[in-house]
Design an enzyme around this catalytic site. Structure first.
Site, PDB file in Angstrom:
ATOM      1  CG  HIS B 282      -2.145   0.913   1.318  1.00 25.43           C
ATOM      2  ND1 HIS B 282      -2.967   1.642   0.786  1.00 25.43           N
ATOM      3  CD2 HIS B 282      -1.491   2.693   2.055  1.00 25.43           C
ATOM      4  CE1 HIS B 282      -3.572   2.319   1.166  1.00 25.43           C
ATOM      5  NE2 HIS B 282      -2.680   2.772   1.898  1.00 25.43           N
ATOM      6  CD  GLU B 283       1.266   3.620   3.547  1.00 21.47           C
ATOM      7  OE1 GLU B 283       2.029   4.597   3.020  1.00 21.47           O
ATOM      8  OE2 GLU B 283       0.783   3.004   4.244  1.00 21.47           O
ATOM      9  CG  HIS B 286       0.408   6.790  -0.113  1.00 21.60           C
ATOM     10  ND1 HIS B 286      -0.629   7.295  -1.037  1.00 21.60           N
ATOM     11  CD2 HIS B 286      -0.723   5.952   0.464  1.00 21.60           C
ATOM     12  CE1 HIS B 286      -1.436   7.098  -0.098  1.00 21.60           C
ATOM     13  NE2 HIS B 286      -1.649   6.224   0.477  1.00 21.60           N
ATOM     14  CD  GLU B 312      -5.825   5.175   0.688  1.00 21.58           C
ATOM     15  OE1 GLU B 312      -4.692   5.986   0.732  1.00 21.58           O
ATOM     16  OE2 GLU B 312      -6.168   4.533   0.900  1.00 21.58           O
TER      17      GLU B 312
END
Lengths: 523, 523
Positions: B282-283, B286, B312
């Site tokens: 997930h990160e 980003h 997001e």
């Protein structure tokens, strides 16, 4: 000697706490706190750059630091600061407030005197000179660096002229790092060091002493991880506050942060455990000064270090007077051999000798010992002073450098890379910085002698031998740290030691220590 | 779909590079770069605070961050910015420059409209509300937090009124996080999610499926060091640029930095390796967006992320559409079992099922799965919208919260600690932030579907199965990252996908995926 003159002159006054301070004073403090926050934010980003930042981060980091630096300059020269200072100039203030105003006034006057374009030009020159220096050093090509050095000399002369056209330019530049220690006193101290150390080192070179210089290095290697664990133990033993700091590695050891968070770094050479250990003790001294500054004055001159010499006095005191003492090695050796069982047969005396060897053939300042170090400094000082005075051309630097090494240390560099190109300072245009290293050592000796007199030399030594550093911490906090920049440099030393700042304590200390170690006739 | 509209309208113009830009434009950019540098400096200090700073450092760090925050506000509302904007208002600019001016104008208008004292009061309220929330959560005592929440509601209504008294206050607050996505569109999307997911989750609850949900957790523990090594391998596999980033641990995973240096964090639960792994993916999403922003526009809106939803969308795309896909687990499992040999018998199908289980009894947002997550968000959205509209009292929050959990998720919190006190956002006064999480997921689905259409769904899946993520990176860079904030949100989505931004792709995706996983009748 721990007496605070202004407190004995009169009872503690409520207005000395700033509670009843004039409005202009509160306003000035508010402005200064913002400046201090921008500066310490920048310092933390520099720490990150050297310790944590991935390589690719440079373009953004350079811009962030440049913006913060110009913002702090703009905030300092803002009318809000100038107006408050002008208003306060007419008011009789209590001692603490007067000291705060004095310190901010000094910074304001300097910042205000120099045109922004010149600051910009110096900054640009540094950005260009740094890679040029790196390449010149790698290629051993002084000629390619000379134009940048010349430009820095010219710009810094112009810079000093803006601040005060009537004074010696070098003196003005020196005050960038030593705002309130006279250059005359600094020169006397450096002169004394030279007169004492040149013959002493020559005598040591001829003494043919049989010190256990390779007590550790002859035993094999010292893995970096184990060295790091040892450094952490040493920091804990000395009283490092882990709630207000960290230990990391970087290519050059340094300390950065605030009284709430003062971080140290070191680096590891697997063939020699003394390098990381003593550099860690050195940085501990810097950090313990910063952490010892009064929390309640954070963001004001009363919560800031006095200057580079006083900072260096704290690192040298812990490195040399504690970390290189026989008592310390009696205390440390069991911990050391816990981490490095292959050194279990080294005796405290051998460890002490290894930690205090004088190098006869070392050309590199950052690898120098406690004695030769100062001649490296004095050579730089003499050269940069002549450059700024216009008494020497940049082209002459390599020859003069090499001649002085021969004269003072009996060795001659074969290349400029291991000669006049070895240090980064001149590529930043930092003239007047080098002397603070030696001044710090001299001050460390004077402070340590005073601590011995106050605490008792035997009691202090016994504490070190038993790992009890509290009496020394207490003495330094009481006499140095808690004052921040309240007193000017010599005033601080006088109050702490009862004497003006000289090199006498240092020459006494090295004469006794090295006379005994090397069995010198002159002692 | 990768067509850039303004480039097809007319040939590339030299003045679009900014070379021939009006003086006011250059001046505006110069001012904005300083603002951007102060902001990114603050972001880096926040990263340090959460990842590196010793506990004692808080007092100085709070002051540094507060100073940088007020400085960036002052720089933004400075006359230099206002005057340049006013001058540019009268000039017809090329598309890129017009986009830059539009973005800065929007920020300027908002900052300029709100009195400094109100900003100060909101900041002070946050400082007080944060520890009050922490204590209320620990003590399960909503009443003690209610006054702070009430104050934040009042202040934020006042804040919105300053910006635009004629518009719905929540809409104005939402624009703090989504400056150019209409609240109407956001509401439509959330409404579609609710209508789709409430019945789907109920069906799943009743389906009694036999998924391998404990494929990993039944096998014993997963040491944090090994999880970290796995996360590093996963980052490398996905194409993380280690020259522009780092992986560290923090109590809540996050990403911070610039296009030159975008750092990710994770945290480890030794009983469950999927948490750290999927949060790292997930990160990564980003970070790869930030690193994908154009270097040459660093410090300007063209080099900044569009908004929180788009950010997001990138993290969710990598986490859900890649990290939770069957193809990814076929690729990853050998690496996984290298680090955890005790999981050698887990099949790709079992891993896929474990990574996609729908939790039937989870009350906590941050532990939710891909489906129930959005109902956690919708509940918060509905409550904060009613609070800001003045249609609900703060005292009603716990009861309404619990009723909605029962209605949408079939579960009811027994305490407020695991109910309406679980999230930090409202203690910061951040109303309008929550929806961006769900909007990001919906956008991720739409972008991924478009990437499948452009690259070919089979080719994209084959790439993931073989660990070749280049086609996906290239597509995202071309269609999203390189544009920075040049286009408004819906415009960006339209250009990338050929369609306006809706929840359709998301509902298609989850209907197919979870219909098949849970063998649902409705599919």
């Amino acid at each position: 000697m721990s007496t605070d003159a202004s407190d004995t002159d009169r009872p503690a006054a409520a207005d000395d706490d700033g509670e009843d301070a004039p409005e202009a004073y509160e306003s000035l403090l508010g402005e200064y706190r913002r400046i201090a926050n921008v500066r310490s934010a920048g310092e933390m980003l520099s720490w990150d750059q050297q310790v944590m930042m991935p390589e690719g981060g440079t373009p953004a980091r350079s811009q962030q630091l440049s913006t913060l630096s110009s913002l702090s300059h703009e905030l300092l020269t803002d009318d809000a600061v100038g107006d408050a200072l002008a208003e306060l100039d007419a008011i009789e203030l209590p001692a603490e407030q007067a000291a705060v105003v004095r310190e901010i006034q000094r910074q304001y006057d300097r910042a205000e005197a120099v045109p922004g374009e010149l600051i910009e030009e110096i900054s640009t020159t540094s950005s260009e000179a740094l890679p040029a220096w790196e390449e010149a050093k790698a290629e051993d090509d002084f000629e390619s660096f000379a134009p940048y050095l010349q430009k820095h000399v010219d710009l810094k002369r112009e810079y000093a002229e803006h601040i005060d056209p009537d004074r010696d330019a070098y003196e003005v530049l020196f005050e960038e790092f030593e705002p309130c220690l006279s250059l005359e006193r600094a020169e006397q101290i450096l002169e004394t060091l030279r007169e004492t150390l040149v013959p002493m080192i020559e005598e040591i070179r001829n003494a043919d002493a049989d010190l256990a210089t390779d007590a550790f290095t002859s035993l094999g290697s010292y893995p970096a991880d184990d060295q790091e664990a040892l450094c952490r133990d040493v920091l804990s033993t000395l009283g490092y506050d882990w709630d207000r700091g960290r230990l990391d590695t970087s290519s050059h050891p340094f300390t950065a942060g605030t009284t709430f968070d003062s971080r140290v770094t070191t680096r590891f050479d697997e063939s020699d455990p003394l390098g990381s250990l003593l550099s860690t003790v050195h940085e501990f001294g810097h950090a313990t000064y910063t952490v010892g500054l009064p929390d309640e004055h954070y963001g004001t001159p009363l919560g800031e270090d006095r200057d580079l010499s006083v900072h260096e006095s704290q690192s040298r005191l812990w490195e040399n007077h504690v970390g290189r003492s026989a008592a310390f090695w009696e205390h440390l050796l069991p911990t050391f051999t816990d981490h490095f069982p292959h050194a279990a047969d080294v005796t405290p005396r051998e460890a002490y000798e290894a930690a205090n060897q004088v190098y006869e053939n070392n050309l590199i300042r950052v690898e120098a010992d406690e004695l030769t170090y100062h001649l490296h400094i004095i050579i730089r000082f003499e050269i940069e002073r002549a450059l700024i005075a216009g008494e020497m051309d940049v082209e002459e630097v390599p020859a003069v450098w090499n001649d002085k090494y021969e004269e003072y240390l009996g060795i001659r560099p074969e290349t400029d890379a291991e000669g006049c190109l070895q240090d980064i300072h001149w590529s930043h245009g930092n003239f007047g910085y080098f002397p603070t290293y030696s001044l710090g050592s001299a001050m460390a000796a004077q402070l340590y002698a005073a601590a011995e007199a106050d605490i008792g030399a035997d009691a202090l030594e016994a504490g070190v031998r038993e790992g009890d550093f509290d009496p020394l911490h207490d003495w330094l906090t009481e006499n140095v740290h808690r004052h921040g920049a309240r007193y000017e440099t010599n005033e601080l030393v006088e109050q702490a030691t009862g004497e003006s700042f000289t090199a006498d304590a240092f020459t006494d200390y090295v004469t006794e220590k090295y006379g005994s170690l090397y069995d010198l006739d002159s002692v």
